[in-house]
Design a protein around this motif. Sequence first.
Motif, PDB file in Angstrom:
ATOM      1  N   GLN A 118      -8.984   7.003  -6.998  1.00  0.00           N
ATOM      2  CA  GLN A 118      -8.603   7.336  -5.639  1.00  0.00           C
ATOM      3  C   GLN A 118      -8.378   6.042  -4.863  1.00  0.00           C
ATOM      4  O   GLN A 118      -8.849   4.975  -5.264  1.00  0.00           O
ATOM      5  CB  GLN A 118      -9.706   8.152  -4.950  1.00  0.00           C
ATOM      6  N   ILE A 119      -7.686   6.126  -3.737  1.00  0.00           N
ATOM      7  CA  ILE A 119      -7.502   4.940  -2.903  1.00  0.00           C
ATOM      8  C   ILE A 119      -8.713   4.811  -1.990  1.00  0.00           C
ATOM      9  O   ILE A 119      -8.994   5.690  -1.182  1.00  0.00           O
ATOM     10  CB  ILE A 119      -6.205   5.038  -2.081  1.00  0.00           C
ATOM     11  N   LEU A 141       0.833  -1.205   0.000  1.00  0.00           N
ATOM     12  CA  LEU A 141       0.000   0.000   0.000  1.00  0.00           C
ATOM     13  C   LEU A 141       0.869   1.258   0.000  1.00  0.00           C
ATOM     14  O   LEU A 141       0.579   2.234  -0.704  1.00  0.00           O
ATOM     15  CB  LEU A 141      -0.936   0.002   1.202  1.00  0.00           C
ATOM     16  N   ALA A 142       1.960   1.238   0.766  1.00  0.00           N
ATOM     17  CA  ALA A 142       2.866   2.384   0.786  1.00  0.00           C
ATOM     18  C   ALA A 142       3.469   2.624  -0.598  1.00  0.00           C
ATOM     19  O   ALA A 142       3.569   3.774  -1.053  1.00  0.00           O
ATOM     20  CB  ALA A 142       3.963   2.158   1.824  1.00  0.00           C
ATOM     21  N   THR A 149      -8.484   1.101  -7.415  1.00  0.00           N
ATOM     22  CA  THR A 149      -8.850   0.298  -6.256  1.00  0.00           C
ATOM     23  C   THR A 149     -10.341  -0.027  -6.310  1.00  0.00           C
ATOM     24  O   THR A 149     -11.105   0.616  -7.042  1.00  0.00           O
ATOM     25  CB  THR A 149      -8.521   1.012  -4.937  1.00  0.00           C
ATOM     26  N   LYS A 185       0.748   4.058  -2.903  1.00  0.00           N
ATOM     27  CA  LYS A 185       0.530   5.483  -2.635  1.00  0.00           C
ATOM     28  C   LYS A 185       1.655   6.329  -3.208  1.00  0.00           C
ATOM     29  O   LYS A 185       1.417   7.405  -3.782  1.00  0.00           O
ATOM     30  CB  LYS A 185       0.421   5.719  -1.127  1.00  0.00           C
ATOM     31  N   ARG A 230      -6.209  -3.543  -4.759  1.00  0.00           N
ATOM     32  CA  ARG A 230      -5.872  -3.022  -6.088  1.00  0.00           C
ATOM     33  C   ARG A 230      -6.596  -3.837  -7.136  1.00  0.00           C
ATOM     34  O   ARG A 230      -6.516  -5.068  -7.152  1.00  0.00           O
ATOM     35  CB  ARG A 230      -4.359  -3.091  -6.319  1.00  0.00           C
ATOM     36  N   LYS A 256       1.189   6.618  -6.954  1.00  0.00           N
ATOM     37  CA  LYS A 256       0.079   7.492  -7.309  1.00  0.00           C
ATOM     38  C   LYS A 256       0.398   8.960  -7.035  1.00  0.00           C
ATOM     39  O   LYS A 256      -0.175   9.849  -7.670  1.00  0.00           O
ATOM     40  CB  LYS A 256      -1.197   7.078  -6.566  1.00  0.00           C
ATOM     41  N   ALA A 257       1.307   9.209  -6.110  1.00  0.00           N
ATOM     42  CA  ALA A 257       1.721  10.586  -5.861  1.00  0.00           C
ATOM     43  C   ALA A 257       2.414  11.171  -7.087  1.00  0.00           C
ATOM     44  O   ALA A 257       2.342  12.379  -7.354  1.00  0.00           O
ATOM     45  CB  ALA A 257       2.647  10.645  -4.650  1.00  0.00           C
TER      46      ALA A 257
END
Length: 267
Positions: free
Chosen positions: A175-176, A144-145, A160, A148, A190, A151-152
């Motif tokens: 979006q998550i 997940l990290a 998701t 993220k 995901r 996606k940044a």
Amino acid sequence: MSAAIVIPARFGSSRLPGKPMLAIAGMTMLERVWRIASAVPGVSRVVICTEDRRIAEHAAVFGGEAVLTSPTCRNGTERMAEAAASAGITETALINLQGDAVLTPPWVLAAMVAEFAGASDTAADSEPDFDIVTPAVALGKDELAAFKAHKAVAPASGTTVTFDRHRNALYFSKQIIPFVRTAGMAPVYRHIGLYGFTARSLARYVALPPSPLELTEGLEQLRALENGMTIRVVPVDYRGRTHASVDAPEDVPLVEAIIAREGELAR
């Protein structure tokens, strides 16, 4: 219950023309995808559908069945529906495997086939109690990290999904989701962009016009949800395999490196 895998493979890609014919570690992308599909247990037919005779002729070289479809098909799902009608594909389950999905594990496709098989065994008329099947992967803390962080940099990458207790999709988003206010209650999944249909649900889906949420998020599957269709989510495990796609020439060496490091999926 019978199943077919249909592989849409378009020659006229705007970003990468002739993409299905690209060589990936000594084998064309199309042949790699066809071999993955052919390795899935419970699948009785694998059909390549394309708008270009060059792809059909290449498929014949390695023994693949190919069907020519209209160049006006807007996406792989429409191409799949046209091929299903013209090629007389009569299997109960129709799995859409895009022609550039060279790193799709066969066991992920097998899980989709198994979902149809289980539903057909309990249905009185052999029709499942859902319209569409799609897989998703639960993201652990580290995954997940990483998701993220990616996606940044590229907000539109990765999708998701959330689903109910019957594993029917509630929503898909770039979006998550869900928003994690309390950790440990529900994992983030995901979504993997693979879809399985029955002939009836495929015909219904392609007859629907694009929907507001679909156009807003840029996700075709939201059209099904907005029109009351049921999408069954199948949790799967990638077993340490890397998920990646080929969208540009510079992606080829990256995918080849993954294959060299993690091994062939089907040969």
